[in-house]
Design an enzyme around this catalytic site. Structure first.
Site, mmCIF file in Angstrom:
data_model
loop_
_atom_site.group_PDB
_atom_site.id
_atom_site.type_symbol
_atom_site.label_atom_id
_atom_site.label_comp_id
_atom_site.label_asym_id
_atom_site.label_seq_id
_atom_site.Cartn_x
_atom_site.Cartn_y
_atom_site.Cartn_z
ATOM 1 N N LYS A 23 0.833 -1.204 0.000
ATOM 2 C CA LYS A 23 0.000 0.000 0.000
ATOM 3 C C LYS A 23 0.865 1.250 0.000
ATOM 4 O O LYS A 23 0.567 2.225 -0.699
ATOM 5 C CB LYS A 23 -0.902 0.006 1.237
ATOM 6 C CG LYS A 23 -1.616 1.337 1.476
ATOM 7 C CD LYS A 23 -2.302 1.367 2.820
ATOM 8 C CE LYS A 23 -2.993 2.701 3.056
ATOM 9 N NZ LYS A 23 -2.029 3.828 3.194
ATOM 10 N N ASN A 24 1.937 1.238 0.787
ATOM 11 C CA ASN A 24 2.769 2.430 0.925
ATOM 12 C C ASN A 24 3.666 2.661 -0.285
ATOM 13 O O ASN A 24 4.427 3.627 -0.306
ATOM 14 C CB ASN A 24 3.627 2.336 2.189
ATOM 15 C CG ASN A 24 2.790 2.466 3.453
ATOM 16 O OD1 ASN A 24 1.698 3.015 3.431
ATOM 17 N ND2 ASN A 24 3.296 1.939 4.556
ATOM 18 N N ARG A 93 -4.399 10.265 2.775
ATOM 19 C CA ARG A 93 -3.186 11.055 2.900
ATOM 20 C C ARG A 93 -2.265 10.946 1.693
ATOM 21 O O ARG A 93 -1.660 11.934 1.269
ATOM 22 C CB ARG A 93 -2.437 10.584 4.163
ATOM 23 C CG ARG A 93 -1.056 11.194 4.373
ATOM 24 C CD ARG A 93 -1.141 12.619 4.839
ATOM 25 N NE ARG A 93 0.170 13.244 4.920
ATOM 26 C CZ ARG A 93 0.374 14.468 5.399
ATOM 27 N NH1 ARG A 93 -0.650 15.174 5.827
ATOM 28 N NH2 ARG A 93 1.575 14.984 5.430
ATOM 29 N N ASP A 117 -5.564 8.995 7.905
ATOM 30 C CA ASP A 117 -5.696 8.451 9.245
ATOM 31 C C ASP A 117 -5.457 9.501 10.316
ATOM 32 O O ASP A 117 -4.644 10.411 10.157
ATOM 33 C CB ASP A 117 -4.687 7.316 9.452
ATOM 34 C CG ASP A 117 -5.009 6.106 8.589
ATOM 35 O OD1 ASP A 117 -6.191 5.927 8.275
ATOM 36 O OD2 ASP A 117 -4.087 5.365 8.238
ATOM 37 N N ASP A 305 3.959 1.939 11.690
ATOM 38 C CA ASP A 305 2.716 1.290 11.267
ATOM 39 C C ASP A 305 2.456 -0.014 12.022
ATOM 40 O O ASP A 305 1.323 -0.509 12.025
ATOM 41 C CB ASP A 305 2.761 0.991 9.766
ATOM 42 C CG ASP A 305 2.397 2.200 8.922
ATOM 43 O OD1 ASP A 305 2.021 3.235 9.493
ATOM 44 O OD2 ASP A 305 2.501 2.110 7.686
#
Length: 420
Positions: A23-24, A93, A117, A305
């Protein structure tokens, strides 16, 4: 309709689970497609909510975006639009990562301040100051980041903190700037290396990927490419920690174990047998985990995370653990929900002290962000009775097929809808 998870405690996780693209990384790679006219294809995309959200952002900038299974094809026009729509950007974000590419291609950008978030302050000062050193004027106007440049020229840029987002935006602007740019104290995360590798495939000249100093020699133009996203180390580590918490035996596939060196070391310290494999790793926890201290830091440190999962592990470990949060000050909001589940925990500034107990108790809890939600589910697996986890749309933003994967490992979890 809103949804919640019902998690029944007591199951031992066992089996094999696959991990998709990070995802990042994937969202930044999608944004990088703005840097080249034509069709760029990103493969191994995770099935998470943020991917179609980023697709909407790119469509608003004039791109054609096609999502097919685990790939996304992005066709960027010769002249992209430079105003990122507020309605799309405010939802997550990572949308701010279009700022650098737009300044590079269009020499101007208007990007609504992003949402995402609730884990603390994440200002854009370093993004803006880096772009200013490259020659762009940048201000905040009416809830938007506005940047304009007559031209972009290489510069020496030293980041006050190795910010992943700032490194990405400055890097993507610098690849089309004139001359050499040096970014000191750059982020070293594997996702940064992934972005650098894709940019190089597009024709960028970048040295130092994976180190704290990036050297970029600007080029006139880039070409579209095809690139495969690296495996998601945060999702992979979540399953590894879940194995330890439930005294399970889980093999995780689809990730480079070298991206999780310190995390796997912490699981070994907790008493797990951890075996790296060519495309993943195995975690076997035979006895109750032992207490371990954690301190979050930028890569190669322990990822922020994974802090909620570290607290979950500490909550059921034998002994007392101290968890220190050095990145996001509001991430300890998660501890309040853990206390609902019976955890013996207290916070003091950026420290949390957790005294492990053999078994947590069930209660209704609320996710405040992606990782907190996953941490609460893992805690529910170690609680007596049925734990209700609310606001699970957060979890869906970061974990593909979360319920199905947990069920496949023997976890008792059910997704149910409720009238909102």
């Amino acid at each position: 309709m809103s949804e919640r998870f019902l998690v029944t405690g007591g199951s031992r996780l066992e089996g094999v689970v696959g991990v998709g693209g990070a995802k990042n990384s994937v969202l930044k790679l999608m944004a990088a497609a703005l840097l080249a006219e034509g069709t760029t294809v990103v493969t191994n995309c995770p099935d998470i909510l943020d991917v179609p959200l980023m697709a909407d952002v790119l469509r608003g900038l004039g791109c054609e975006v096609e999502l097919t299974d685990s790939s996304v094809a992005i066709t960027t026009p010769a002249e992209p639009k430079y105003h990122a729509d507020f309605a799309a950007v405010r939802q997550f974000r990572a949308s701010v990562c279009v700022l650098g590419p737009l300044v590079a291609r269009c020499r101007q950008a208007v990007v609504a301040l992003p949402g995402g978030d609730a884990i603390g302050s994440r200002p854009l000062d370093m993004h803006q100051s880096g772009l200013q050193l490259l020659g762009a004027d940048s201000t905040i106007e009416h809830g938007c980041v506005v940047a304009r440049a007559e031209d972009l020229n290489g510069a020496n840029i030293r980041l006050a903190f190795p910010s992943v987002g700032a490194t990405e935006n400055i890097l993507m602007a610098a690849v089309l700037a004139k001359g050499e740019t040096v970014i000191d104290n750059a982020a070293r995360e594997p996702e940064i290396v992934d972005l650098c590798n894709m940019l190089v495939r597009m024709g960028a000249h970048i040295d130092g990927a994976g180190t704290s100093t990036l050297t970029i020699e600007g080029v006139e133009r880039l070409q579209p490419t095809t690139h495969r996203v690296i495996g998601d180390r945060i999702v992979a580590a979540t399953w590894g920690i879940a194995a330890s918490m439930t005294r399970g035996d889980v093999r995780v596939e689809g990730v480079n174990p070298k991206h999780l060196g310190l995390v796997l070391d912490k699981l070994r310290a907790a008493g797990a047998e951890v075996t790296p494999e060519p495309n993943g790793f195995r975690v076997l926890q035979r006895e109750r985990p032992q207490a371990v201290n954690f301190a979050t830091l930028p890569f190669p440190g322990f990822p922020t995370d994974l802090q909620p999962m570290a607290i979950g592990l500490a909550a059921v470990a034998d002994g007392t653990s101290m968890i220190t949060e050095n990145v996001f000050e509001a991430r300890f909001r998660f501890v309040e929900e853990m206390i609902r589940l019976g955890a013996d925990a207290r916070t003091d500034g950026h420290h949390a002290v957790v005294r492990g107990i053999p078994r947590l108790s069930s209660a209704p809890v609320w996710s405040s962000d992606i990782r907190a939600g996953a941490g609460l589910v893992l805690a529910g697996l170690c609680a007596e009775g049925v734990t209700e986890v609310h606001d699970v749309y957060h979890i869906d933003r970061g974990y593909p097929r979360f319920v199905e994967n947990l069920q496949g490992l023997g976890g008792q979890i059910e997704r149910v809808g409720t009238a909102s």
